[in-house]
Design an enzyme around this catalytic site. Structure first.
Site, short mmCIF file in Angstrom:
data_model
loop_
_atom_site.label_atom_id
_atom_site.label_comp_id
_atom_site.label_asym_id
_atom_site.label_seq_id
_atom_site.Cartn_x
_atom_site.Cartn_y
_atom_site.Cartn_z
N MET A 48 -3.24 3.63 -2.35
CA MET A 48 -2.92 3.43 -1.59
C MET A 48 -3.31 2.74 -0.49
O MET A 48 -4.69 3.58 -0.22
CB MET A 48 -1.55 4.01 -1.15
CG MET A 48 -0.01 3.81 -2.35
SD MET A 48 0.71 4.57 -1.01
CE MET A 48 0.42 6.31 -1.58
N ALA A 49 -3.95 1.97 0.08
CA ALA A 49 -4.85 1.27 1.65
C ALA A 49 -4.06 1.85 2.85
O ALA A 49 -2.99 2.43 2.88
CB ALA A 49 -4.92 -0.32 1.23
N GLY A 56 8.41 3.33 -7.96
CA GLY A 56 9.98 3.72 -8.37
C GLY A 56 10.14 5.17 -8.25
O GLY A 56 11.68 5.70 -8.29
N SER A 105 -7.88 4.68 -3.24
CA SER A 105 -7.67 2.68 -3.36
C SER A 105 -9.66 3.16 -2.72
O SER A 105 -10.01 3.28 -1.83
CB SER A 105 -6.55 2.88 -2.14
OG SER A 105 -6.91 0.98 -2.26
N TYR A 145 4.77 -3.30 5.74
CA TYR A 145 3.77 -3.50 5.08
C TYR A 145 3.67 -2.78 3.79
O TYR A 145 3.62 -2.40 2.74
CB TYR A 145 2.50 -3.41 5.47
CG TYR A 145 1.31 -3.06 5.40
CD1 TYR A 145 0.80 -4.16 3.78
CD2 TYR A 145 0.27 -1.59 4.94
CE1 TYR A 145 -0.49 -3.94 3.01
CE2 TYR A 145 -0.69 -1.80 4.12
CZ TYR A 145 -1.02 -2.56 2.45
OH TYR A 145 -1.89 -2.44 2.31
N ARG A 187 5.35 -5.07 -5.04
CA ARG A 187 4.13 -6.10 -3.88
C ARG A 187 3.75 -7.28 -4.62
O ARG A 187 2.93 -7.69 -3.70
CB ARG A 187 3.32 -4.91 -3.40
CG ARG A 187 3.90 -3.57 -2.97
CD ARG A 187 2.86 -3.14 -2.59
NE ARG A 187 2.39 -2.89 -1.79
CZ ARG A 187 2.44 -2.79 -0.53
NH1 ARG A 187 3.20 -2.65 -0.35
NH2 ARG A 187 2.07 -2.91 0.54
N HIS A 210 2.79 -2.88 -9.09
CA HIS A 210 2.39 -2.58 -8.00
C HIS A 210 3.57 -1.95 -6.40
O HIS A 210 3.24 -3.36 -6.17
CB HIS A 210 1.35 -3.90 -7.74
CG HIS A 210 0.27 -4.03 -6.70
ND1 HIS A 210 -0.56 -3.63 -7.35
CD2 HIS A 210 0.05 -3.52 -5.16
CE1 HIS A 210 -1.65 -3.30 -6.08
NE2 HIS A 210 -0.65 -3.07 -4.99
N GLN A 228 -9.74 3.79 -7.44
CA GLN A 228 -9.52 2.51 -7.82
C GLN A 228 -10.05 1.04 -6.93
O GLN A 228 -10.59 1.44 -5.80
CB GLN A 228 -8.07 2.11 -7.36
CG GLN A 228 -7.81 1.13 -7.55
CD GLN A 228 -7.55 -0.20 -6.08
OE1 GLN A 228 -7.51 0.58 -4.77
NE2 GLN A 228 -7.37 -1.48 -6.76
N ARG A 239 4.42 5.12 -2.14
CA ARG A 239 5.05 4.91 -1.26
C ARG A 239 5.96 6.75 -0.19
O ARG A 239 5.68 6.91 0.64
CB ARG A 239 6.10 4.04 -1.01
CG ARG A 239 5.83 2.92 -1.33
CD ARG A 239 6.82 2.36 -0.61
NE ARG A 239 6.49 0.37 -1.27
CZ ARG A 239 6.57 -0.28 -2.02
NH1 ARG A 239 6.84 0.60 -3.48
NH2 ARG A 239 6.04 -2.04 -2.19
C1 FNR Z 1 -0.18 0.26 -3.19
N1 FNR Z 1 -0.23 0.11 -4.09
C2 FNR Z 1 -1.61 -0.50 -4.27
N2 FNR Z 1 -2.52 -0.39 -5.82
C3 FNR Z 1 -3.59 -1.25 -5.83
O1 FNR Z 1 -3.83 -0.60 -7.60
N3 FNR Z 1 -4.81 -0.85 -4.40
C4 FNR Z 1 -4.78 -0.22 -3.32
O2 FNR Z 1 -4.77 -0.14 -2.44
C5 FNR Z 1 -3.01 -0.71 -3.34
N4 FNR Z 1 -2.40 -0.50 -2.27
C6 FNR Z 1 -1.10 -0.61 -1.65
C7 FNR Z 1 -0.69 0.17 0.26
C8 FNR Z 1 0.62 -0.11 -0.48
C9 FNR Z 1 1.01 0.97 1.72
C10 FNR Z 1 1.48 0.91 -1.51
C11 FNR Z 1 2.91 0.78 -1.31
C12 FNR Z 1 1.31 0.20 -2.48
C13 FNR Z 1 0.48 -0.03 -5.67
C14 FNR Z 1 0.36 1.94 -5.85
O3 FNR Z 1 -1.16 2.52 -6.56
C15 FNR Z 1 1.77 1.54 -6.67
O4 FNR Z 1 1.56 0.56 -7.89
C16 FNR Z 1 2.67 1.48 -6.46
O5 FNR Z 1 3.24 1.85 -4.83
C17 FNR Z 1 3.82 2.83 -7.14
O6 FNR Z 1 5.15 2.15 -6.68
P1 FNR Z 1 6.14 3.29 -5.35
O7 FNR Z 1 5.93 4.61 -6.00
O8 FNR Z 1 5.77 3.39 -3.77
O9 FNR Z 1 7.15 2.87 -6.09
C1 LAC Z 2 -1.15 -3.95 -1.67
C2 LAC Z 2 -3.13 -3.70 -1.65
C3 LAC Z 2 -3.54 -3.33 -1.14
O1 LAC Z 2 -0.02 -3.31 -2.47
O2 LAC Z 2 -2.91 -3.62 -2.78
O3 LAC Z 2 -1.65 -3.65 -0.19
#
Ligand code: FNR
Ligand code: LAC
Length: 361
Positions: A90-91, A293, A118, A36, A263, A260, A139, A315
């Site tokens: 992030m969730a 990234g 989040s 995930y 994702r 995102h 967010q 991440r």
């Molecule tokens: C996310 N991201 C995300 N974005 C958001 O707006 N609300 C959310 O709840 C989440 N949840 C979430 C969970 C997980 C496990 C990941 C990895 C990412 C996206 C996050 O805000 C962000 O845009 C990206 O993770 C940035 O990229 P890097 O730094 O992970 O490469």
């Molecule tokens: C995710 C959702 C929670 O990227 O935004 O997992």
């Protein structure tokens, strides 16, 4: 689902980069939770592109500059931040650490980093806000139904969040094959606790089911949000300059260039490749942030050179949290901040304001 391995009480000395944190975190989290966290949409081409694109950009060094008074300060929405690194929303941080977002907040505050919490946090938004004095933004996703959103906004305002970040690139869950193959499900005890009162979304086979389509927000939803709050509202998940221009025209207060973290829609361009055109169209009228990234101080420098006012880190924060809790989060941010300072020094930029395209080869 196995519980995460307890965090180290001392950071292993061989961890010196954000990639080292990823390698350590991988072996510590439950494999499905890892799928995930680490995964992206479909074939993960965008996930990889986010990093590869930074690797293709070359920097231009400058020597013998005057660095007296050098600093990494930036100003956003009337607040001065010590550096331009924020924690991305992030969730479910409790997938990585029993204290979840509380530990993240401590790590972020230790490094004076802004934290975007989040809507799908695994700890109450009030508890996260109260844990530290560090600056926090909230967010959320918007839905056609507004009363729950309004209650969430009121809670965020009352708790002291300083801005709202509306994520618009994920009105539907991406095709997350890695997550599906791993059979990821939230383990017992980890849930989006702030959404307990939210009216359930319809369970539909197709996003084109009229019942599902009826839940989707539009530009009118953002105008409504602006009308009910005095907090700055940023739009997260913009890659297209036309959307960014519309956001500014609609009176929004900032845009976050993001796919995102790869994702949602696979084969989107890397965030850093989309940034320049967005920044040019916005033309300084509102702050432009960028994520996806970023793993090196040089990546941060490149994003700032191509028009970002600040960047968000996703991440790697989770990796730090999994390896060493708040200390790990602080260390991840510290590594990146120090790398940014090294890069600025070697590229001839004593302040954030002096970073522009001249740092690119
Ligand atoms: C996310 N991201 C995300 N974005 C958001 O707006 N609300 C959310 O709840 C989440 N949840 C979430 C969970 C997980 C496990 C990941 C990895 C990412 C996206 C996050 O805000 C962000 O845009 C990206 O993770 C940035 O990229 P890097 O730094 O992970 O490469
Ligand atoms: C995710 C959702 C929670 O990227 O935004 O997992």
């Amino acid at each position: 689902m196995s519980a995460p391995t307890p965090p180290y009480d001392r950071i292993p000395p061989e961890i010196v980069s954000l990639d080292d944190y990823e390698a350590f975190a991988r072996g510590r989290m439950d494999p499905a939770a890892w799928a995930y966290l680490a995964g992206g949409a479909a074939d993960e081409l965008t996930l990889r592109a986010n990093r590869e694109a930074y690797g293709r950009i070359r920097l231009r060094p400058r020597v013998l500059g005057d660095f007296r008074g050098a600093n990494t300060r930036v100003e956003l929405f009337g607040r001065t931040f010590a550096h331009p690194l924020l924690v991305a929303p992030m969730a479910f941080h409790r997938l990585a650490h029993p204290q979840g977002e509380i530990a993240t907040a401590f790590g972020a505050a230790a490094l004076e980093a802004g934290m975007v919490v989040s809507m799908q946090a695994s700890v109450a938004l009030e508890e996260i806000a109260a844990a530290t004095a560090g600056p926090k933004w909230f967010q959320l996703y918007l839905y056609a139904e507004r009363s729950f959103t309004e209650s969430l906004v009121r809670r965020a305002e009352a708790a002291g969040y300083e801005a709202l970040v509306v994520t618009v690139d994920a009105p539907v869950h991406g095709v997350r094959n890695r997550e599906q193959r791993a059979g990821f499900r939230l383990p017992a005890g980890v849930e989006p606790v702030n959404l307990r009162e939210m009216p359930p979304l319809p369970v539909c086979e197709s996003p084109f089911d009229p019942a599902y389509l009826a839940t989707l927000p539009g530009w009118d939803s953002l105008a409504w949000l602006k009308s009910i709050t005095r907090l700055p509202v940023l739009l997260k998940g913009v890659l297209c300059a036309d959307d960014a221009a519309r956001a500014v025209a609609e009176g929004l207060d900032g845009v976050i260039v993001s796919n995102h973290g790869g994702r949602t829609l696979d084969t989107l361009p890397a965030a850093i490749d989309a940034l320049p055109r967005v920044a040019e169209r916005v033309a300084g009228r509102v702050p432009v942030l960028c994520d996806g990234g970023i793993r090196r101080g040089t990546d941060v420098l490149k994003a700032l050179a191509l028009g970002a006012d600040a960047v968000l880190l996703g991440r790697p924060v989770f990796h730090g949290l999994s390896v060493a809790g708040a200390t790990g989060v602080a260390h991840v941010l510290k590594i990146l901040r120090t790398e940014l300072e090294v890069a600025m020094l070697l590229a001839g930029c004593p302040t954030i304001g002096t970073i522009d395209r001249r740092v690119l080869w």
